[in-house]
Write an enzyme that holds these catalytic residues in place. Structure first.
Site, PDB file in Angstrom:
ATOM      1  NE  ARG A  55     -22.987   0.521  11.614  1.00 55.81           N
ATOM      2  CZ  ARG A  55     -23.593   0.258  12.770  1.00 55.81           C
ATOM      3  NH1 ARG A  55     -23.680  -0.690  13.128  1.00 55.81           N
ATOM      4  NH2 ARG A  55     -24.318   0.816  13.298  1.00 55.81           N
ATOM      5  CE1 TYR A 109      -0.632  -9.653  -0.231  1.00 56.30           C
ATOM      6  CE2 TYR A 109      -2.605  -9.820   0.991  1.00 56.30           C
ATOM      7  CZ  TYR A 109      -1.700  -8.787  -0.225  1.00 56.30           C
ATOM      8  OH  TYR A 109      -2.266  -8.098  -0.783  1.00 56.30           O
ATOM      9  CG  ASP A 181      -6.300 -16.626   1.736  1.00 59.17           C
ATOM     10  OD1 ASP A 181      -6.535 -16.848   0.550  1.00 59.17           O
ATOM     11  OD2 ASP A 181      -5.663 -15.200   1.757  1.00 59.17           O
ATOM     12  CE  LYS A 206      -6.452 -10.056  -4.735  1.00 59.78           C
ATOM     13  NZ  LYS A 206      -5.688  -8.504  -4.941  1.00 59.78           N
TER      14      LYS A 206
HETATM   15  N1  PLP Z   1      -5.373 -13.256   0.043  1.00 64.23           N
HETATM   16  C1  PLP Z   1      -4.230 -13.267  -0.409  1.00 64.23           C
HETATM   17  C2  PLP Z   1      -4.264 -14.529  -1.462  1.00 64.23           C
HETATM   18  C3  PLP Z   1      -4.067 -12.295  -2.032  1.00 64.23           C
HETATM   19  O1  PLP Z   1      -3.021 -12.330  -2.375  1.00 64.23           O
HETATM   20  C4  PLP Z   1      -4.839 -11.303  -1.433  1.00 64.23           C
HETATM   21  C5  PLP Z   1      -4.254  -9.332  -1.744  1.00 64.23           C
HETATM   22  O2  PLP Z   1      -3.441  -9.744  -2.947  1.00 64.23           O
HETATM   23  C6  PLP Z   1      -5.690 -10.980   0.164  1.00 64.23           C
HETATM   24  C7  PLP Z   1      -5.162 -11.863   0.505  1.00 64.23           C
HETATM   25  C8  PLP Z   1      -6.494  -9.346   0.144  1.00 64.23           C
HETATM   26  O3  PLP Z   1      -7.277  -9.212  -0.584  1.00 64.23           O
HETATM   27  P1  PLP Z   1      -7.543  -7.754  -0.642  1.00 64.23           P
HETATM   28  O4  PLP Z   1      -6.716  -7.202  -1.799  1.00 64.23           O
HETATM   29  O5  PLP Z   1      -8.702  -8.333  -1.118  1.00 64.23           O
HETATM   30  O6  PLP Z   1      -7.887  -7.407   0.873  1.00 64.23           O
END
Ligand code: PLP
Length: 394
Positions: A55, A109, A181, A206
Site C-alpha cells: 500500500r 464523461y 483528463d 484504455k
Molecule cells: N476518463 C474517461 C475519459 C473515461 O472514458 C473513463 C472510462 O470510461 C474514465 C475516466 C474512468 O476510467 P476507469 O474506467 O479506469 O475508472
C-alpha cells in the site's frame, strides 16, 4: 535516455534496483510485504524508500509510474486502481472548503460528472459544468475563480476539443489548479502538461493498457503535486495490483506504434462514414467539418483514435438494433482496445447523467461512439454501415 516517445515507451521503467541483472520483462512482484535484516532499512522502507508494504510502494507500480511520467513529460506520476480512483484522489487533494468552486465539462464523461457532483454536494462546493470548448470559457474561469478546473482533452462522447493553452492561462491568472483528463488522445496524441496543465490524468484501462485486460488510472505532474497524492494514497489504499501494473506496462511498450495505426484507421473510418447518407453527422476532430478542427490542429498531435456519429432518424430502439447487428466491431462500453469497440453514448458513458444533463450536453439517443481498432479500416466501415442500415430497417 532519448526524449522520443517511441524510445521511452520501450525503455522507460525497466530498471528497478541496484542489481546488475536487469530482466527484460520485470517479474510480477506479488508479495504484499517485505522483511528486512536491518531496522534502519525497514524504517526507510516505511517512508517509501524501499518496498515494505504494497500500500506504500510496490515494484510493478513504480515501474509503470516511471514509464507513464516519461511519456507525459512529467516529473512524477502516481498510479491508482482505476481512472475513477485517480479522479477522486485528485479532487480530494485540492483541500476544498464550503463555498469553493469547481469547473468541469458539461459534455464530458458522465461518471466523472456524477462522482464530482456527489463530492461537491458533500463538501458544499459549487460545481460549474461548462462546455469548455465553447468560446469565452477562459473569461468565464476568470470570473468564477474556481479552486480546480478539470477539462477533457477530447470530450467523451462528443469529441469536443478545448484550447487548453487558453484555459491554462486563465487558471494561472486566478490561482486555480488545472487538471486534464487526457485519456482519449493518450500521451502520444497530447501532452497536456506541455500545454499548461498542472495534472494529466489517464484511465490506463484504455489506450495505455490497450488490450482490455486491466483497470488502472494515473495522475502525472510536478513532483510536489504528485508527492501530495502519493502520501494520500498510502492512507486511502487506492493502489493498483501488481499484475494489473505489469499488464499495463506491457501494453504501454507498444503504445506509440498502436496509436499511430489507431489514429490512421480512425481518420479513414471518419472520412468514409462522412459520405454515408444514413448518418446525420460524423464527428472527428481531424475532419475540417468538426467545430474545433482548427484548435485540434494546435493542441492535438493528430486527429485522435475516436470517431462518433449520429444515425439519421434513430431513437434508442434503432440505436440498440444497430449494436446487435454488428459483426466485426464489438458493442462494448469501453475504448482503447486492439479491436473496434462501439457504444451507444446515452445508455452507456452518459448513463449516470440525468436526461436534462444529457440534453444540455447535446448527447442524443442517435449518438454512437467508436473506438477504432486495428482491423482493416474498410472492414470496420462496412460493418458499421451494414449495421446502421439494419438498425434503421433499410
Ligand atoms: N476518463 C474517461 C475519459 C473515461 O472514458 C473513463 C472510462 O470510461 C474514465 C475516466 C474512468 O476510467 P476507469 O474506467 O479506469 O475508472
Amino acid at each position: 535516455m532519448s526524449t522520443k516517445q517511441k524510445t521511452l515507451a520501450v525503455h522507460a521503467g525497466t530498471r528497478l534496483t541496484g542489481s546488475r541483472a536487469v530482466p527484460i520483462s520485470p517479474p510480477v512482484s506479488v508479495s504484499a510485504v517485505s522483511w528486512f535484516d536491518s531496522s534502519d532499512d525497514l524504517d526507510g522502507a516505511l517512508d517509501g524508500k524501499d518496498f515494505a508494504y504494497a500500500r506504500i510502494s510496490a515494484p510493478n507500480t513504480l515501474l509503470l509510474e516511471e514509464a507513464v511520467a516519461a511519456l507525459e513529460g512529467a516529473e512524477a506520476c502516481v498510479a491508482y486502481a482505476s481512472g475513477m480512483a485517480a479522479l477522486r484522489s485528485l479532487f480530494e487533494a485540492q483541500g476544498f472548503k464550503p463555498g469553493d468552486r469547481l469547473v468541469m465539462p458539461a459534455d464530458g464523461y458522465g461518471v466523472t460528472r456524477a462522482l464530482y457532483k456527489n463530492l461537491c454536494a458533500a463538501l458544499g462546493v459549487e460545481l460549474h459544468a461548462l462546455k469548455l470548448a465553447d468560446a469565452g470559457m477562459d473569461a468565464r474561469i476568470r470570473e468564477l475563480k474556481p479552486r480546480l478546473v478539470l477539462a477533457e482533452s477530447i470530450t467523451n462522447p462528443l469529441l469536443r476539443v478545448a484550447d487548453l493553452r487558453l484555459l491554462a492561462k486563465s487558471c494561472r491568472d486566478v490561482g486555480a489548479a488545472f487538471a486534464v483528463d487526457a485519456t482519449f488522445p493518450s500521451p502520444t496524441g497530447q501532452r497536456a502538461l506541455e500545454l499548461g496543465a498542472d495534472y494529466a490524468v489517464q484511465s490506463t484501462s484504455k489506450w495505455l493498457n490497450g488490450h482490455s485486460d486491466a483497470l488502472g488510472g494515473t495522475v502525472s505532474g510536478s513532483r510536489a503535486r504528485i508527492d501530495v497524492l502519493r502520501s494520500a494514497r498510502i492512507l486511502t489504499g487506492d493502489v493498483l495490483g501488481a499484475f494489473e501494473a505489469w499488464l499495463t506496462l506491457r501494453g504501454l511498450r507498444t503504445l506509440p506504434v498502436r496509436m499511430k495505426a489507431h489514429v490512421e484507421h480512425a481518420a479513414h473510418v471518419a472520412r468514409r462514414l462522412a459520405e454515408s447518407p444514413l448518418l446525420e453527422r460524423v464527428i472527428y476532430p481531424g475532419l475540417s467539418s468538426h467545430p474545433d478542427h482548427a484548435v485540434a490542429r494546435e493542441v492535438l498531435h493528430d486527429g485522435g483514435p475516436m470517431v462518433s456519429f449520429e444515425i439519421r432518424g434513430a431513437a434508442r430502439p434503432e440505436a440498440l438494433r444497430f449494436l446487435e447487428a454488428l459483426q466485426v466491431c464489438k458493442p462494448a462500453p469501453s475504448l482503447g482496445d486492439v479491436g473496434t469497440l462501439v457504444m451507444h453514448a446515452a445508455s452507456a458513458s452518459a448513463r449516470r447523467m440525468t436526461p436534462e444533463e444529457r440534453e444540455a450536453a447535446g448527447i442524443r439517443e442517435s449518438l454512437i461512439r467508436v473506438s477504432v481498432g486495428l482491423e482493416d479500416p474498410d472492414d470496420v466501415v462496412e460493418d458499421l454501415l451494414q449495421a446502421v442500415a439494419r438498425g434503421v430497417g433499410r
